[in-house]
Design an enzyme around this catalytic site. Structure first.
Site, mmCIF file in Angstrom:
data_model
loop_
_atom_site.group_PDB
_atom_site.id
_atom_site.type_symbol
_atom_site.label_atom_id
_atom_site.label_comp_id
_atom_site.label_asym_id
_atom_site.label_seq_id
_atom_site.Cartn_x
_atom_site.Cartn_y
_atom_site.Cartn_z
ATOM 1 N N TYR A 156 17.838 41.631 21.493
ATOM 2 C CA TYR A 156 17.962 40.539 21.751
ATOM 3 C C TYR A 156 16.486 39.821 20.521
ATOM 4 C CZ TYR A 156 21.822 41.240 23.187
ATOM 5 O OH TYR A 156 23.326 41.863 24.298
ATOM 6 N N THR A 228 22.492 31.183 38.315
ATOM 7 C CA THR A 228 23.203 30.887 39.411
ATOM 8 C C THR A 228 23.444 28.890 38.943
ATOM 9 O OG1 THR A 228 21.076 30.277 39.861
ATOM 10 C CG2 THR A 228 22.734 32.384 40.941
#
Ligand code: NAG
Ligand code: NAG
Ligand code: NAG
Length: 319
Positions: A156, A228
């Site tokens: 990427y 998270t």
């Protein structure tokens, strides 16, 4: 019902903070109450993994359930220094490396199949010493946790793209314990905290060594999980180092003075910005600590992925 309640809360937020009408979704999640972790997946359909996902982070790590994996290599993080910006995002303290750095810090080895490029550091911490870390060990939480993020630079082109792509992200997590002295690199970060007291403020950090933050250990635990924070993408290879680093009471105090809001609307303190542990749902947590060497000393059998076990399990093939 819940959706209505949420809309009500959002509307209330608009009333309380009329200057913030143009803000993005990013501002509509928190770490407590009706926009807290249990509701992230309901606030925004793009964050549905936060509630539906079954490979989420953080998790509680149980040492007696770790699998020793002899294929795990030492983790490598380049040691040269980089400059960047530390900011109070209203959700966390984040250091982001300058995007024009010519010499990227590469993160390789460990369980990683690809080369990752260091991008940012997040700090999660408690307003009291009993909690603050996202990962816990046998139910024990640490006062803070530092997370070092890298993106897969072989597949990427940038961090934001990699966040929601397969094998996109690595996070190296350091658990922080209270002590009399912190390492010099952690001090470089905490020295700037007075300048980022309020949400949206930022300050420069020059020539920090990410490697220098790490504790002296080659041992780690690793599992596949998620970011998270919303959108909770399940693209993260986690490594949790086996030793804590130390943070002083004074540094914790400086963190606890940070506020979520700006000077006018300070809102609540930034601390307690941790997501509670998520179920493992049968995911293995692997380690490069060879418990078997110590088996006789410990007097009990520890799970292992040792080749021996593999060959024995497949020995019927040889007959
Ligand atoms: C670096 O970041 C700045 C500010 O966010 C942006 O304007 C610039 O285009 C970025 N440069 C590169 C090479 O991505
Ligand atoms: C990190 O990887 C990039 C891309 O492969 C490479 O150009 C660079 O030299 C590496 N950095 C170091 C310090 O080895
Ligand atoms: C990241 O990469 C994607 C895909 O190549 C591109 O569309 C996007 O504009 C990039 N974002 C940034 C911030 O450079």
């Amino acid at each position: 019902m819940l959706q209505g309640l949420l809309t009500g809360v959002l509307a209330l937020n608009f009333l309380l903070y009329p200057g913030s009408l143009a803000v993005s979704w990013e501002d509509w999640w928190t770490y407590d109450g009706i926009s807290g972790p249990a509701f992230w997946g309901l606030i925004n359909p793009e964050w549905s993994l936060c509630n539906k996902g079954r490979r989420q982070s953080p998790v509680n790590l149980e040492p007696n359930k770790l699998l020793f994996d002899p294929n795990l290599r030492p983790l490598h993080i380049d040691k040269h220094r980089v400059s960047g910006t530390i900011s109070n995002t209203g959700h966390s303290v984040i250091f982001t490396v300058d995007n024009d750095t010519r010499h990227h810090i590469n993160v390789t080895g460990g369980p990683l199949s690809y080369k990752y490029q260091f991008q940012e550091i997040h700090i999660h911490y408690g307003l009291h010493d009993q909690f603050g870390s996202e990962h816990s060990i046998n139910g024990y939480a640490f006062p803070a946790e530092i997370q070092i993020f890298g993106f897969n630079s072989q597949l990427y082109t940038n961090f934001s793209d990699a966040l929601h792509r397969a094998q996109g992200i690595v996070v190296v997590a350091l658990l922080l314990q209270l002590g009399d002295l912190s390492n010099a690199e952690l001090r470089m970060l905490t020295d700037q905290l007075d300048r980022i007291r309020y949400g949206g403020e930022e300050s420069e950090v020059k020539r920090i060594s990410v490697r220098g933050l790490l504790p002296e250990t080659e041992y780690y635990m690793t599992y596949d999980g998620s970011t998270t924070m919303p959108a909770c993408h399940e693209t993260v290879t986690w490594l949790i180092l086996n030793k804590p680093i130390y943070i002083t009471k004074q540094q914790m105090h400086a963190l606890r003075k940070l506020m979520q809001g700006d000077v006018k609307h300070q809102k609540a303190p930034l601390g307690n910005n941790f997501r509670p542990p998520q179920p493992l749902h049968h995911r293995p947590v692997r380690t490069n600590i060879d418990f078997n060497i110590k088996r006789s000393e410990l007097g009990k059998q520890c799970p292992s992925m040792y080749k021996d076990v593999y060959y024995k399990a497949n020995s019927w093939k040889q007959h």
